[in-house]
Design a protein around this motif. Structure first.
Motif, PDB file in Angstrom:
ATOM      1  N   PHE A   1      34.905  34.967  50.320  1.00  0.00           N
ATOM      2  CA  PHE A   1      35.699  34.426  49.202  1.00  0.00           C
ATOM      3  C   PHE A   1      34.854  33.463  48.360  1.00  0.00           C
ATOM      4  N   ASP A   2      34.197  32.529  49.042  1.00  0.00           N
ATOM      5  CA  ASP A   2      33.385  31.541  48.327  1.00  0.00           C
ATOM      6  C   ASP A   2      32.352  32.225  47.453  1.00  0.00           C
ATOM      7  N   TYR A   3      31.706  33.230  48.048  1.00  0.00           N
ATOM      8  CA  TYR A   3      30.651  33.913  47.316  1.00  0.00           C
ATOM      9  C   TYR A   3      31.205  34.585  46.069  1.00  0.00           C
ATOM     10  N   VAL A   4      32.265  35.415  46.263  1.00  0.00           N
ATOM     11  CA  VAL A   4      32.749  36.210  45.133  1.00  0.00           C
ATOM     12  C   VAL A   4      33.388  35.314  44.071  1.00  0.00           C
ATOM     13  N   GLU A   5      34.086  34.262  44.509  1.00  0.00           N
ATOM     14  CA  GLU A   5      34.708  33.371  43.522  1.00  0.00           C
ATOM     15  C   GLU A   5      33.651  32.607  42.736  1.00  0.00           C
ATOM     16  N   GLY A   6      32.567  32.241  43.418  1.00  0.00           N
ATOM     17  CA  GLY A   6      31.469  31.572  42.722  1.00  0.00           C
ATOM     18  C   GLY A   6      30.835  32.480  41.681  1.00  0.00           C
ATOM     19  N   GLU A   7      30.616  33.740  42.072  1.00  0.00           N
ATOM     20  CA  GLU A   7      30.022  34.682  41.112  1.00  0.00           C
ATOM     21  C   GLU A   7      30.953  34.924  39.934  1.00  0.00           C
ATOM     22  N   LEU A   8      32.258  35.028  40.217  1.00  0.00           N
ATOM     23  CA  LEU A   8      33.225  35.261  39.131  1.00  0.00           C
ATOM     24  C   LEU A   8      33.258  34.070  38.174  1.00  0.00           C
ATOM     25  N   ASP A   9      33.109  32.874  38.735  1.00  0.00           N
ATOM     26  CA  ASP A   9      32.994  31.674  37.889  1.00  0.00           C
ATOM     27  C   ASP A   9      31.822  31.804  36.938  1.00  0.00           C
ATOM     28  N   ILE A  10      30.696  32.235  37.497  1.00  0.00           N
ATOM     29  CA  ILE A  10      29.486  32.392  36.677  1.00  0.00           C
ATOM     30  C   ILE A  10      29.708  33.408  35.557  1.00  0.00           C
ATOM     31  N   CYS A  11      30.469  34.475  35.908  1.00  0.00           N
ATOM     32  CA  CYS A  11      30.714  35.536  34.916  1.00  0.00           C
ATOM     33  C   CYS A  11      31.774  35.146  33.898  1.00  0.00           C
ATOM     34  N   GLY A  12      32.451  34.028  34.111  1.00  0.00           N
ATOM     35  CA  GLY A  12      33.509  33.651  33.181  1.00  0.00           C
ATOM     36  C   GLY A  12      34.765  34.471  33.361  1.00  0.00           C
ATOM     37  N   PHE A  13      35.009  34.930  34.628  1.00  0.00           N
ATOM     38  CA  PHE A  13      36.160  35.795  34.910  1.00  0.00           C
ATOM     39  C   PHE A  13      37.485  35.069  34.767  1.00  0.00           C
ATOM     40  N   PHE A  14      37.525  33.783  35.139  1.00  0.00           N
ATOM     41  CA  PHE A  14      38.793  33.050  35.177  1.00  0.00           C
ATOM     42  C   PHE A  14      39.098  32.386  33.835  1.00  0.00           C
ATOM     43  N   PRO A  15      40.231  32.758  33.182  1.00  0.00           N
ATOM     44  CA  PRO A  15      40.631  32.031  31.980  1.00  0.00           C
ATOM     45  C   PRO A  15      40.945  30.584  32.340  1.00  0.00           C
ATOM     46  N   PRO A  16      40.839  29.694  31.344  1.00  0.00           N
ATOM     47  CA  PRO A  16      41.061  28.275  31.640  1.00  0.00           C
ATOM     48  C   PRO A  16      42.401  28.032  32.317  1.00  0.00           C
ATOM     49  N   GLY A  17      42.383  27.287  33.391  1.00  0.00           N
ATOM     50  CA  GLY A  17      43.609  26.913  34.095  1.00  0.00           C
ATOM     51  C   GLY A  17      44.175  27.977  35.019  1.00  0.00           C
ATOM     52  N   LYS A  18      43.594  29.192  34.954  1.00  0.00           N
ATOM     53  CA  LYS A  18      44.160  30.294  35.746  1.00  0.00           C
ATOM     54  C   LYS A  18      43.465  30.472  37.089  1.00  0.00           C
ATOM     55  N   LYS A  19      42.383  29.751  37.318  1.00  0.00           N
ATOM     56  CA  LYS A  19      41.617  30.039  38.527  1.00  0.00           C
ATOM     57  C   LYS A  19      42.424  29.914  39.815  1.00  0.00           C
ATOM     58  N   PRO A  20      43.248  28.870  39.978  1.00  0.00           N
ATOM     59  CA  PRO A  20      43.948  28.759  41.268  1.00  0.00           C
ATOM     60  C   PRO A  20      44.836  29.956  41.581  1.00  0.00           C
TER      61      PRO A  20
ATOM     62  N   ASN B   1      45.704  35.271  44.353  1.00  0.00           N
ATOM     63  CA  ASN B   1      46.041  36.703  44.323  1.00  0.00           C
ATOM     64  C   ASN B   1      44.910  37.553  44.892  1.00  0.00           C
ATOM     65  N   LEU B   2      43.678  37.216  44.492  1.00  0.00           N
ATOM     66  CA  LEU B   2      42.535  37.983  44.974  1.00  0.00           C
ATOM     67  C   LEU B   2      42.401  37.854  46.501  1.00  0.00           C
ATOM     68  N   ARG B   3      42.615  36.627  46.983  1.00  0.00           N
ATOM     69  CA  ARG B   3      42.534  36.428  48.441  1.00  0.00           C
ATOM     70  C   ARG B   3      43.617  37.234  49.165  1.00  0.00           C
ATOM     71  N   ASP B   4      44.812  37.328  48.551  1.00  0.00           N
ATOM     72  CA  ASP B   4      45.875  38.139  49.162  1.00  0.00           C
ATOM     73  C   ASP B   4      45.457  39.598  49.289  1.00  0.00           C
ATOM     74  N   ILE B   5      44.857  40.105  48.212  1.00  0.00           N
ATOM     75  CA  ILE B   5      44.401  41.506  48.249  1.00  0.00           C
ATOM     76  C   ILE B   5      43.384  41.695  49.360  1.00  0.00           C
ATOM     77  N   LEU B   6      42.420  40.770  49.422  1.00  0.00           N
ATOM     78  CA  LEU B   6      41.322  40.945  50.383  1.00  0.00           C
ATOM     79  C   LEU B   6      41.770  40.711  51.822  1.00  0.00           C
ATOM     80  N   HIS B   7      42.706  39.770  52.021  1.00  0.00           N
ATOM     81  CA  HIS B   7      43.237  39.563  53.376  1.00  0.00           C
ATOM     82  C   HIS B   7      43.929  40.814  53.899  1.00  0.00           C
ATOM     83  N   ARG B   8      44.608  41.495  52.972  1.00  0.00           N
ATOM     84  CA  ARG B   8      45.403  42.657  53.391  1.00  0.00           C
ATOM     85  C   ARG B   8      44.528  43.745  54.007  1.00  0.00           C
ATOM     86  N   LEU B   9      43.225  43.693  53.766  1.00  0.00           N
ATOM     87  CA  LEU B   9      42.327  44.725  54.260  1.00  0.00           C
ATOM     88  C   LEU B   9      42.111  44.651  55.759  1.00  0.00           C
ATOM     89  N   SER B  10      42.425  43.496  56.356  1.00  0.00           N
ATOM     90  CA  SER B  10      42.136  43.329  57.792  1.00  0.00           C
ATOM     91  C   SER B  10      40.737  43.841  58.117  1.00  0.00           C
TER      92      SER B  10
END
Lengths: 269, 269
Positions: free
Chosen positions: A204-223, A228-237
């Motif tokens: 999570f830390d890695y991918v969220e850090g990279e997404l930050d670098i890419c400007g993926f998160f609109p202002p205020g939307k990161k949390p 949501n992204l963590r929910d998707i990835l957790h579901r993978l077990s």
């Protein structure tokens, strides 16, 4: 092939199992297909009551029966021939009769799934049990059904209820095999243990850090987007191996084509 | 027959059920046998991916497929044809892939008995589910298996593990039908209630009285022999009707041939 004596031979590895008795089967091919269905589920002892086309491994019929048996020829070769149903079951302790139609007999009616677990108990206790299957079109006579302890019938779509002989043997054999603890030939091949939470959180830390670098998160939307992204990835077990694979996928995407790789700077640096 | 659009028609009584997808089936006869197996268990929607011998109800192949279908022609007529496996499953939400061999994929492996109850829940929730069945000899490709959510495999005797295509469809359909609460076409026809204890004890009195008259009990043995006989008769769990029948049997035997009947006197009278 053996006669109707007691000198039949069975493969020594064969565990005791119900005898399959085909009463006046009309077609040699059906006998072969029944032998195949029996072999699929560890049944090995076939008895034939007056098969219309004669002995399945004899003369001109051999080909029809043995080719349909697809290799289950040991069952045909060890099959025993009887002149009538009564003699075919005389040495058995417990007998089921299959029928697709109500016969008005005051006899217990069981499905294969209901019948087989108690049948394994009888076999384990040393009883000899058998299942009667009737002629292709007309089944067993009422007299033949009266020889049995219970009626075996199959849950089928009432609008299309005709099972052929080998299919009926197949379903009985399948439930027998299940009742004896029969397992599928393989299970999950995955031997990697489940990923530890540390591996997942690090991903999570890695991918969220990279997404930050890419400007993926609109202002205020990161949390909320991160949650949501963590929910998707957790579901993978994910397993440990899979978590490493997925991190590699993110890393490769983040780094882009190797020839274009240039050092990245964090957003706003 | 319909094209690969969404205009297929199904009998209006058909409940939602898994789609059966045959990938490159080699023989028209096998397609027909699969249709029959589907009809047996309330499955109605067949899809064919590039069948080797072409469209099962078209031209010269019609006979092979439809005769093997034994009346399940509505399934063949409504079958849809697809050029490849990906397009055949594109509209589905959940897909199982059948295979008899380990494929080294990190994918859940389930038997039909395990797979079908959760599949009914998906279907009840409105999901479209499908089951992929591979080519007769070589099964599904690893890529095709990678399209699926889980692997479906069958518990079979490892020494004789080959199931033919229609048998595999039959077992999947059978477990589906069971999971949806499918029942056999009939149950015990006996509507007579269990006999009351009064009827049974009255039968005991009658038969023991007659046996006394016949001199059946050696001196001093009556109590133990009576107990044994009652044990045998209790074990029958007779219905009211059966108790009356059995009493009639004893009575007829006791009275002997009608022409010889003479009034009997109790022993020692």
């Amino acid at each position: 092939m053996t006669g109707s004596g007691t000198d039949r031979t069975r493969p020594p590895t064969t565990a005791p199992a119900p005898v399959i008795i085909l009463v006046e089967p009309q077609m040699a091919e059906n006998i072969g297909m029944c032998a195949r269905a029996m072999a699929n589920f560890g049944l090995s002892e076939m008895r034939l009551v007056a098969p219309r086309d004669g002995w399945p491994t004899g003369g001109g019929l051999k080909k029809g029966a043995t080719s349909a048996a697809s290799g289950a020829t040991h069952i045909l070769e060890n099959a025993r021939l009887f002149p009538d149903t009564a003699s075919a079951i005389a040495d058995l302790n417990h007998v089921l009769a299959t029928t697709a139609r109500e016969r008005g007999q005051m006899k217990r009616v069981v499905t294969p799934a209901e019948a087989m677990p108690p049948l394994t108990e009888r076999v384990d206790a040393g009883e000899r049990v058998g299942i009667l299957f009737g002629r292709e079109r007309i089944g067993l006579t009422n007299e033949e059904i009266s020889f049995a302890d219970a009626i075996l019938t199959f849950p089928v779509n009432p609008a299309f209820a005709s099972l052929n002989l080998a299919q009926a043997v197949l379903l009985a054999g399948y439930e027998w095999f299940k009742a004896t603890g029969g397992e599928p030939p393989f299970r999950e091949s995955n031997t990697s243990p489940p990923a530890t939470r540390g591996t997942i959180l690090s991903m999570f830390d890695y991918v969220e850090g990279e997404l930050d670098i890419c400007g993926f998160f609109p202002p205020g939307k990161k949390p909320v987007m991160t949650a949501n992204l963590r929910d998707i990835l957790h579901r993978l077990s994910l397993t440990e191996q899979e978590a490493r694979t997925l991190r590699g996928v993110f890393k490769s995407l983040a780094e882009g084509p190797r020839r274009l790789r240039t050092p990245k700077q964090p957003d706003g640096a």
